[in-house]
Design an enzyme around this catalytic site. Structure first.
Site, mmCIF file in Angstrom:
data_model
loop_
_atom_site.group_PDB
_atom_site.id
_atom_site.type_symbol
_atom_site.label_atom_id
_atom_site.label_comp_id
_atom_site.label_asym_id
_atom_site.label_seq_id
_atom_site.Cartn_x
_atom_site.Cartn_y
_atom_site.Cartn_z
ATOM 1 C CE1 TYR A 1 36.523 55.418 75.763
ATOM 2 C CE2 TYR A 1 35.202 57.358 75.317
ATOM 3 C CZ TYR A 1 35.421 56.008 75.175
ATOM 4 O OH TYR A 1 34.541 55.259 74.451
ATOM 5 C CE LYS B 1 44.198 40.953 77.030
ATOM 6 N NZ LYS B 1 43.571 39.721 76.528
ATOM 7 C CG ASP C 1 40.512 38.057 76.157
ATOM 8 O OD1 ASP C 1 40.326 38.148 77.388
ATOM 9 O OD2 ASP C 1 41.517 37.501 75.667
ATOM 10 C CG ASP D 1 32.354 52.858 74.335
ATOM 11 O OD1 ASP D 1 31.173 53.251 74.355
ATOM 12 O OD2 ASP D 1 33.073 52.900 73.318
ATOM 13 C CG ASP E 1 27.450 50.013 72.114
ATOM 14 O OD1 ASP E 1 27.109 50.728 73.081
ATOM 15 O OD2 ASP E 1 27.599 50.443 70.955
HETATM 16 C C1 IPM Z 1 28.900 56.286 74.712
HETATM 17 C C2 IPM Z 1 29.364 56.791 73.368
HETATM 18 C C3 IPM Z 1 30.500 57.786 73.584
HETATM 19 C C4 IPM Z 1 31.622 57.062 74.274
HETATM 20 C C5 IPM Z 1 31.008 58.464 72.305
HETATM 21 C C6 IPM Z 1 29.896 59.159 71.539
HETATM 22 C C7 IPM Z 1 32.152 59.411 72.579
HETATM 23 O O1 IPM Z 1 29.752 55.743 72.559
HETATM 24 O O2 IPM Z 1 28.391 57.100 75.499
HETATM 25 O O3 IPM Z 1 29.022 55.106 74.989
HETATM 26 O O4 IPM Z 1 32.458 56.418 73.626
HETATM 27 O O5 IPM Z 1 31.690 57.127 75.514
HETATM 28 MN MN MN Z 2 29.485 53.770 73.448
#
Ligand code: IPM
Ligand code: MN
Length: 357
Positions: A142, A190, A222, A246, A250
Site C-alpha cells: 500500500y 506467503k 492461500d 484487507d 472482508d
Molecule cells: C479498507 C478499505 C481500504 C483499504 C480502501 C478503501 C483503500 O478497503 O479499509 O479495508 O484497502 O485499506
Molecule cells: Mn478493505
C-alpha cells in the site's frame, strides 16, 4: 469524565451510521456518568469537493488534538469509474493512516451466540467463531516505493516493503491480544514466494519467544483464505500484512452474517481511530437502510481501548446483541421485516437504557 472525539463521517452511508453511533454514545454517557464532546472534520470525496484535499490539514490537526477518532467511510463512484483522477478519496484514508501512525487495524470476528443462522455459511461452521484479526496498516504494498509506470507506459509497478520494526510492533500487539485470549497466534504470509514474508516469519519467531505461553503457527495466505471459512473456530488471533489483511478481513466478515456488522480499531501512535469495516456503500447513501451496527460496535471498541471504559463498552455490545436477537434489524439482516437505520439505532439506545438499570 469528558472525552474529546473527532467525528469524521466521510462519504456515502458514513454520515448516517455515524449519527446513530453518536446517539448511542450520548445515551451511554447519560446512564454511566460520562460526557463525550464531538467535533466534526472532513475527509474523503466530500473534503475534495470543499477543499480539493481528501485529508485537509485542519482534519489532521483535529485528529491530533482529540482523545479518539470515530470514522464512517470513504469513497465515491465518481472516482471508481475514473482511473485517471489525480486526487482520490482513498488517498485521504491512506494519508490519515500514515500521518496518524495507525499501524494496526484490529477486527474482531465474532459469531453472536444464538445468531449463527444469519450467516450465509452453514450454522455448524460459524457457531463459536471468535477471531481477532490484526492487519498491519501503514506498510507493505500500500505504501512501498517506487510505484508507477515505465516511461513507455506499458509496464506498471508497486513495491512491497517491510522493516523489522514494522513487523515487530504488530506481532507484539497480536501476542498481547492472544495472552488475554486462547493463546494462539496465526501469522499469515506467503513465505514460500515473498522476501517480505520471510522477514515476517523470522521476526515473528523471535518475538514469540518472549511469550512462552503462546503457540504460534504460520500459514500461507492461500491456505488461510480457505481455512477461515472451512473451520473458523480453529483461529484465535491472526496477524498479517496490509494487503492480505484487507482481503481476509472482508472474507471473514461473512462468518458473522453481514459486512455491516463488523467494527474495527486502528491503533495509533497517539490517538486511535475506530471505523466500521464496510465501505461507503454509495447505492444506499441517504436511504436510511444502512446497518449501523459496525459503527456502533466501533464506538464500543473506542470506549474500551482508548478510554478504558470496559463496562460501558460491554453495555453497548449487549444492547446491540439484544436488538439483533429481537429482530429489529436493517434489510441486510432481514428480508421479511426490516427497519430503518434510525429505527435500529433508536432501539439500541433504548436497550442501552434498559440494560443499565
Ligand atoms: C479498507 C478499505 C481500504 C483499504 C480502501 C478503501 C483503500 O478497503 O479499509 O479495508 O484497502 O485499506
Ligand atoms: Mn478493505
Amino acid at each position: 469524565m469528558n472525552y474529546k472525539i473527532a467525528l469524521l463521517p466521510g462519504d456515502g452511508i458514513g454520515p448516517e451510521v455515524i449519527e446513530q453511533a453518536v446517539r448511542v454514545l450520548n445515551v451511554t454517557g447519560e446512564v454511566t456518568g460520562h460526557t463525550f464532546s464531538f467535533t466534526e472534520g472532513m475527509v474523503g470525496a466530500v473534503a475534495i469537493d470543499h477543499t480539493g484535499n481528501p485529508f485537509p490539514d485542519e482534519t489532521l490537526h483535529l485528529c491530533r488534538r482529540s482523545d479518539a477518532i470515530l470514522f464512517g467511510a470513504i469513497g465515491h463512484p465518481r472516482y471508481d469509474n475514473d482511473p485517471s483522477a489525480k486526487v482520490r478519496p482513498e488517498q485521504g484514508l491512506l494519508r490519515m493512516r500514515s500521518e496518524l501512525g495507525l499501524y494496526a487495524n484490529v477486527r474482531p470476528v465474532k459469531s453472536i451466540p444464538g445468531m449463527a443462522g444469519i450467516s450465509p455459511l452453514k450454522e455448524e461452521i460459524v457457531a463459536g467463531t471468535d477471531i481477532v484479526m490484526i492487519r498491519e496498516l501503514t506498510g507493505g504494498i500500500y505504501f512501498g516505493k517506487p510505484r508507477g509506470r515505465s516511461e513507455d507506459g506499458l509496464t506498471a509497478f508497486d513495491t512491497c516493503t517491510y522493516s523489522r520494526y514494522e513487523v515487530e510492533r504488530v506481532v507484539h500487539l497480536g501476542c498481547r491480544y492472544a495472552v488475554q485470549r486462547r493463546k494462539k497466534v496465526t501469522v499469515v504470509d506467503k513465505a514460500n514466494v515473498l522476501a517480505t514474508s520471510r522477514l515476517w516469519r523470522e521476526t515473528a519467531k523471535e518475538i514469540v519467544a518472549e511469550y512462552p505461553e503462546i503457540e504460534m503457527e504460520f500459514m500461507f495466505v492461500d491456505n488461510a483464505a480457505m481455512q477461515i471459512i472451512r473451520n473458523p473456530s480453529a483461529f484465535d488471533v491472526i496477524v498479517t500484512e496490509n494487503m492480505f489483511g484487507d482481503i481476509l478481513s472482508d472474507e471473514a466478515s461473512v462468518i458473522t452474517g453481514s459486512l455491516g456488522m463488523l467494527p474495527s480499531a486502528s491503533i495509533g501512535l497517539s490517538a486511535s481511530l475506530y471505523e466500521p469495516i464496510h465501505g461507503s456503500f454509495p447505492q444506499a447513501a441517504g436511504k436510511n437502510t444502512a446497518n449501523p451496527v459496525g459503527t456502533i460496535l466501533s464506538a464500543a471498541m473506542m470506549l474500551e481501548l482508548s478510554f478504558g471504559l470496559v463496562k460501558e463498552a460491554g453495555l453497548i455490545t449487549r444492547a446491540v446483541e439484544e436488538t439483533i436477537r429481537e429482530g429489529v434489524v436493517t434489510p441486510d439482516l432481514s428480508h421479511d421485516n426490516p427497519v430503518t437505520t434510525t429505527a435500529m439505532g433508536q432501539r439500541i439506545c433504548e436497550q442501552v437504557k434498559a440494560l443499565s438499570r
